[in-house]
Design a protein around this motif. Structure first.
Motif, short mmCIF file in Angstrom:
data_model
loop_
_atom_site.label_atom_id
_atom_site.label_comp_id
_atom_site.label_asym_id
_atom_site.label_seq_id
_atom_site.Cartn_x
_atom_site.Cartn_y
_atom_site.Cartn_z
N THR A 164 -0.34 -11.57 -20.68
CA THR A 164 -1.34 -11.10 -19.73
C THR A 164 -2.41 -10.29 -20.45
OG1 THR A 164 -1.61 -9.95 -17.61
CG2 THR A 164 -0.02 -9.00 -19.17
N ARG A 165 -3.20 -9.52 -19.69
CA ARG A 165 -4.29 -8.71 -20.21
C ARG A 165 -3.99 -7.24 -19.96
NH1 ARG A 165 -8.46 -10.58 -23.03
NH2 ARG A 165 -10.10 -9.75 -21.70
N ALA A 166 -4.47 -6.39 -20.84
CA ALA A 166 -4.23 -4.95 -20.70
C ALA A 166 -5.43 -4.18 -21.19
CB ALA A 166 -2.98 -4.54 -21.48
N VAL A 167 -5.55 -2.96 -20.68
CA VAL A 167 -6.48 -1.96 -21.21
C VAL A 167 -5.61 -0.83 -21.75
CG1 VAL A 167 -6.73 -0.91 -18.91
CG2 VAL A 167 -8.40 -0.40 -20.69
N TRP A 168 -5.96 -0.31 -22.92
CA TRP A 168 -5.15 0.77 -23.47
C TRP A 168 -6.03 1.74 -24.26
CZ3 TRP A 168 -4.91 -4.26 -25.26
CH2 TRP A 168 -5.18 -4.49 -26.62
N TYR A 169 -5.55 2.98 -24.33
CA TYR A 169 -6.25 3.96 -25.16
C TYR A 169 -5.26 4.60 -26.12
CZ TYR A 169 -4.62 7.45 -21.68
OH TYR A 169 -3.87 8.24 -20.84
N THR A 170 -5.77 5.00 -27.26
CA THR A 170 -4.97 5.67 -28.28
C THR A 170 -5.58 7.04 -28.56
OG1 THR A 170 -6.22 4.81 -30.17
CG2 THR A 170 -4.42 3.44 -29.32
N ILE A 171 -4.73 7.98 -28.94
CA ILE A 171 -5.16 9.34 -29.30
C ILE A 171 -4.44 9.72 -30.60
CG2 ILE A 171 -5.37 11.74 -28.56
CD1 ILE A 171 -4.91 10.82 -25.71
N GLU A 172 -5.19 10.17 -31.55
CA GLU A 172 -4.54 10.63 -32.78
C GLU A 172 -3.63 11.81 -32.48
OE1 GLU A 172 -7.29 11.48 -35.85
OE2 GLU A 172 -8.04 9.42 -36.01
N GLU A 173 -2.44 11.80 -33.07
CA GLU A 173 -1.45 12.84 -32.79
C GLU A 173 -1.99 14.23 -33.12
OE1 GLU A 173 3.25 13.91 -33.70
OE2 GLU A 173 2.20 12.38 -34.90
N SER A 174 -2.84 14.33 -34.11
CA SER A 174 -3.38 15.64 -34.50
C SER A 174 -4.17 16.28 -33.35
CB SER A 174 -4.27 15.51 -35.73
OG SER A 174 -5.35 14.63 -35.47
N LEU A 175 -4.84 15.46 -32.55
CA LEU A 175 -5.58 15.99 -31.41
C LEU A 175 -4.63 16.56 -30.36
CD1 LEU A 175 -8.36 13.31 -30.85
CD2 LEU A 175 -8.60 15.56 -31.87
N LEU A 176 -3.53 15.87 -30.12
CA LEU A 176 -2.56 16.34 -29.15
C LEU A 176 -1.91 17.64 -29.61
CD1 LEU A 176 -0.92 12.88 -28.36
CD2 LEU A 176 -2.53 14.14 -26.91
N LEU A 177 -1.60 17.70 -30.88
CA LEU A 177 -1.00 18.93 -31.41
C LEU A 177 -1.97 20.10 -31.34
CD1 LEU A 177 0.81 17.44 -34.55
CD2 LEU A 177 1.86 18.09 -32.36
N ALA A 178 -3.24 19.83 -31.66
CA ALA A 178 -4.25 20.88 -31.62
C ALA A 178 -4.49 21.38 -30.20
CB ALA A 178 -5.56 20.37 -32.23
N ALA A 179 -4.24 20.51 -29.20
CA ALA A 179 -4.45 20.90 -27.80
C ALA A 179 -3.26 21.66 -27.23
CB ALA A 179 -4.74 19.66 -26.95
N GLY A 180 -2.22 21.87 -28.04
CA GLY A 180 -1.09 22.66 -27.59
C GLY A 180 0.15 21.88 -27.24
N LEU A 181 0.16 20.58 -27.48
CA LEU A 181 1.35 19.77 -27.20
C LEU A 181 2.15 19.63 -28.48
CD1 LEU A 181 -0.04 16.83 -24.98
CD2 LEU A 181 1.25 18.83 -24.24
N ASP A 182 3.37 20.13 -28.48
CA ASP A 182 4.20 19.88 -29.66
C ASP A 182 4.77 18.47 -29.58
OD1 ASP A 182 6.71 19.91 -28.15
OD2 ASP A 182 6.47 22.08 -28.06
N SER A 183 5.35 18.00 -30.65
CA SER A 183 5.80 16.61 -30.74
C SER A 183 6.78 16.24 -29.64
CB SER A 183 6.44 16.36 -32.11
OG SER A 183 5.50 16.56 -33.14
N SER A 184 7.62 17.19 -29.22
CA SER A 184 8.63 16.87 -28.20
C SER A 184 8.02 16.62 -26.83
CB SER A 184 9.64 18.02 -28.11
OG SER A 184 9.00 19.22 -27.66
N ARG A 185 6.78 17.13 -26.58
CA ARG A 185 6.15 16.96 -25.27
C ARG A 185 5.26 15.73 -25.19
NH1 ARG A 185 3.05 22.13 -23.39
NH2 ARG A 185 2.88 20.80 -21.52
N ILE A 186 4.94 15.13 -26.32
CA ILE A 186 3.98 14.02 -26.31
C ILE A 186 4.50 12.83 -25.50
CG2 ILE A 186 2.86 12.29 -27.77
CD1 ILE A 186 2.44 14.46 -29.86
#
Length: 831
Positions: free
Chosen positions: A678-700
């Motif tokens: 089928t067809r999909a739309v998807w987005y990706t975020i570099e992990e460093s951005l998530l960590l910098a925003a206050g999300l530790d690896s366990s919360r991602i």
């Protein structure tokens, strides 16, 4: 938010979120509550519904009063046959309305036309007048009527038969038509009432036997054409091209007359469906009585908690069952639209049980109506509803486009039906005799429903959607071209003029390479004259066919279920409801298309759990929201892509729940995996951005998972789809993207245009998703924001706060980059 004009003073617009489990209170036959200072007491049917609300609850979030509309009449056109005018006059049509004459006159002139006006606006007369006139003038002319449901086709046939023109020999030709009657219809009927399924499986494959009918075909009527969307609509679009092609070979060029509910861009949608230019008539000259539209959020049940400790609200079906009982007690003829077959059964059963405590005679005047009933059951229920013998009916959308029900006082919509067009179509069933009517939208445990009852302008203040369909979808083109070649060799000229040109050529080449078709100088041929590919092509679903549900002890056939959904609904141990009677599944044989069940009244329900994996096949479009970053601002590491994917899903277990929502046990299952291209739309975020925003690896993982659920729930606000038409997956590290990724994919082979719509509306879609999550008052996530009713992981892990952070990162990237630009000059990813 401030109340809109017409809002009920004092109605709460800031109630907490909802969850589906718990029984409703019994109907209370007592006066409506007295008015408080500055707050008028709601009168009429809304007052009756509120009178049944236990004291202390405030489920009403918004009320809008829609004014009456006067009629705009017109004279009968000069070209109308006197006998047709007289017959319609005998049936009560003194003078036609302006839109009826406008559409009928265009059809009479040979122009393809779509009449896109509201429910109960008399669209039938707009095609009856030119067709009756044409058939009465030319004793050899024929006409074909197509509808998406059998009930609608049977109802419209009855209206034509009531005109009394025996020489037309109008007749039904559908799956319920006896075999001995089909030959008579083909040989003698001049106006055939059928559906796309019969056109696909019987009429076109056997066109030589239908040659006389097709050669004289003057009109093709396509009723409720807005129902043809997504994968089904794409199939029907190519099916109509097959019909036009064969008519041309027999020397006929029929005029297409389409009827539709109010949709955006009706001319463009109808033209895409039929494949020829279509003119739209949209000004509605019919009268309409006043309507009260109420938005309703079921109450929070503080004594219960649901999955993962989420708040529990009464289900929309339970609330609708209580309202249905209250309205029946009042003597109001009421139709409750419920999202699922099981839901329709349960809602009717709840209402009947409540009514039995008040007046046992009233309990017998409530019933369920849904697809899957046997033909004789459907006909009996339709007659009882039309006559008024039934006061209350709980139905799936089988009656949204069904019989012409006159005189309904109220419509209850238990759960937003997926599109504004469908909502107004269902709402239009109320007040069809011009009287004041009540419409109540009862929110489900769904982010979209909760968003709408707290943002009424998104429902009541926005235009309806345009239909989404794609006749160039190769997964639809391939089987349809094979069917066309089996009917008559497909020529190069037909590929270019009828089937879409270059994309169709590519599909035909692939079919030749696979040995499905053969290429000759005269065109593409089907190599197996004794076989008909149409029998293997399911135009309404995945192509997997149907599973028959049979009571093992008696051999009685109870109904049918789509094979694609059977593993989740008919797995061993599943509870199956039919006409208010519970059955438990003993065995499911997908190869034979058979499910064996036995009667049982368990005090629990079942819900399937599945696992899903998404593999990227080809990312067709890629967008970098920061392709032009402001000076000194680093690229944010956010990308958005659209393309082909493979989705593998497998039902692995099911939950047994008590009515309170308590999980009794989880039962493992061994069901075969299902693969979907089928067809999909998807987005990706570099992990460093998530960590910098206050999300530790366990919360991602939980943050991405929650954002995915909420996005799936809100996409129907921007695409003409249902939550169950789409799916998704999220992961902290996807092997194909190499980054944290959120996928939302179409649930149909080849896609149905929903992923493309999400890609084009990415900014507004994700902004609404973010606001829905942030605005929900639950502490850690609930079905109204981030929990999903079909999550294969049991809604675990979910991080509500983290989902807002994820969406803020994507939206900030879109905002700072302006309109996102893809690397192949594709449409904007944000608008």
């Amino acid at each position: 938010m401030p109340a809109l004009p017409g809002s009920y003073p004092g109605a709460s617009t800031d109630a907490p979120p909802l969850d589906p489990r718990a029984e409703p209170a019994a109907p209370r036959v007592r006066p409506a509550p007295p008015a408080t200072a500055g707050q008028p007491r709601p009168g009429g049917l809304l007052g009756r519904v509120l009178a049944g609300v236990p004291l202390g609850e405030s489920p009403l979030t918004h009320v809008a009063q829609l004014p009456a509309r006067p009629a705009e009449e017109a004279d009968w056109p000069d070209w109308a046959h006197p006998r047709a005018v007289a017959a319609l006059g005998d049936l009560g049509v003194r003078r036609p309305w302006s839109h009826q004459v406008a559409a009928a006159s265009l059809a009479r002139a040979g122009r393809h036309v779509v009449l896109a006006t509201g429910t109960a606006s008399g669209k039938s007369l707009a095609y009856q007048l030119p067709v009756l006139t044409g058939l009465l003038e030319d004793p050899k002319a024929t006409a074909l009527y197509l509808s998406p449901t059998k009930a609608l086709g049977a109802d419209q046939l009855g209206a034509v038969l009531a005109c009394g023109f025996d020489e037309l020999r109008a007749a039904c030709f559908d799956g319920d038509t006896a075999l001995e009657e089909r030959d008579w219809v083909r040989a003698h009927s001049r106006w055939v009432f059928s559906n796309p399924d019969m056109l696909h499986r019987t009429i076109l494959p056997r066109h030589a036997k239908w040659g006389s009918f097709l050669r004289r075909l003057r009109y093709v009527v396509i009723d409720e054409c807005h129902a043809y969307r997504g994968l089904f609509g794409s199939h029907v679009a190519l099916l109509l091209r097959r019909l036009r092609r064969l008519c041309a070979r027999y020397g006929a060029t029929p005029t297409f007359v389409l009827a539709s509910a109010t949709v955006a861009q009706p001319a463009e949608s109808a033209s895409r469906l039929v494949g020829v230019p279509v003119t739209a008539i949209t000004e509605d000259g019919s009268p309409r009585g006043p309507r009260t539209v109420a938005l309703w959020e079921p109450p929070l049940l503080e004594e219960l908690t649901g999955e993962n400790g989420a708040p529990v609200r009464r289900s929309a079906g339970a609330e609708a069952g209580r309202m249905l009982a209250d309205l029946v007690v009042e003597g109001a003829r009421t139709l409750a639209f419920v999202r699922s077959r099981r839901g329709a059964e349960v809602t009717a059963l709840r209402a009947a049980r409540s009514l039995a405590e008040v007046d046992p005679a009233l309990a017998a005047r409530v019933s369920a109506y849904r697809a899957g009933f046997l033909p004789e059951e459907r006909r009996a229920l339709e007659a009882a509803l039309d006559s008024g013998e039934l006061l209350g009916v709980a139905s799936t959308n089988a009656l949204e486009l069904g019989i012409d029900i006159v005189g309904l006082d109220a419509v209850l919509v238990a759960g937003f039906p997926g599109t504004r067009a469908s909502f107004w179509q269902q709402a239009g069933r109320a007040g069809r005799a011009g009287r004041e009517a009540l419409v109540v939208l009862v929110a489900r445990d769904d982010p979209l429903d909760t968003y709408l009852v707290h943002h009424p302008e998104a429902l009541l203040g926005r235009p309806v959607e345009s239909c989404v369909l794609d006749p160039t979808n190769p997964y639809v083109l391939a089987p349809q071209l094979a069917c066309a070649a089996a009917e008559s060799p497909v020529t190069d000229a037909e590929v270019d003029s009828v089937f879409g040109g270059a994309k169709a050529h590519a599909v035909l080449d692939a079919l030749v390479e696979d040995g499905v078709l053969r290429r000759r100088p005269a065109g593409w041929f089907w190599p197996l004259p004794s076989e008909r590919p149409a029998a293997q092509v399911d135009i309404r679903g995945s192509g997997a066919g149907q599973v028959v549900v049979v009571e093992a002890d008696t051999g009685r056939m109870l109904g049918t279920v789509d094979a694609a959904t059977a593993p989740a609904t008919l797995h061993p141990g599943a509870v199956y409801l039919h006409r208010g009677v519970s059955f438990v599944v003993d065995e499911l044989n997908l190869d034979d298309g058979l499910a064996l069940v036995h009667a049982e009244e368990p005090d629990w329900s079942t819900s399937a759990r599945s696992v899903v994996d998404v593999a990227v096949v080809e990312p067709e479009l890629a967008a970098d929201p920061m392709s032009l970053p402001p000076p000194g601002v680093p690229p944010p590491g956010v990308t958005v892509q659209l393309g082909d994917v493979t989705v593998t899903s497998q039902v692995v277990s099911y939950l047994r729940r008590r009515p309170s929502g308590e999980v009794i046990e989880t039962v493992p299952l061994d069901m075969p995996p299902q693969t979907l291209h089928t067809r999909a739309v998807w987005y990706t975020i570099e992990e460093s951005l998530l960590l910098a925003a206050g999300l530790d690896s366990s919360r991602i993982p939980g943050s991405l998972h929650a954002a995915e659920h909420a996005a799936i729930g809100l996409l129907p606000l921007f695409a003409v789809c249902d939550r169950w038409d789409i799916g998704g997956m999220s992961t902290a590290l996807h092997p194909d993207t190499g980054a944290p990724t959120v996928f939302v994919h179409d649930g149909h082979p080849g896609g149905a245009g929903f992923a493309e719509r999400g890609y084009q509306e990415l900014g507004p879609w994700l902004a609404a998703t973010r606001n829905a999550i942030a605005g929900c008052e639950c502490p850690a996530g609930c079905p109204s924001c981030v929990q999903s009713p079909k999550c294969g992981n049991g809604n675990n892990p979910l991080d509500k706060e983290g989902a807002v952070i994820v969406l803020d990162i994507v939206l900030e990237a879109l905002s700072r980059g302006g309109r996102a630009r893809d690397r192949h000059n594709a449409p904007s990813a944000a608008s």
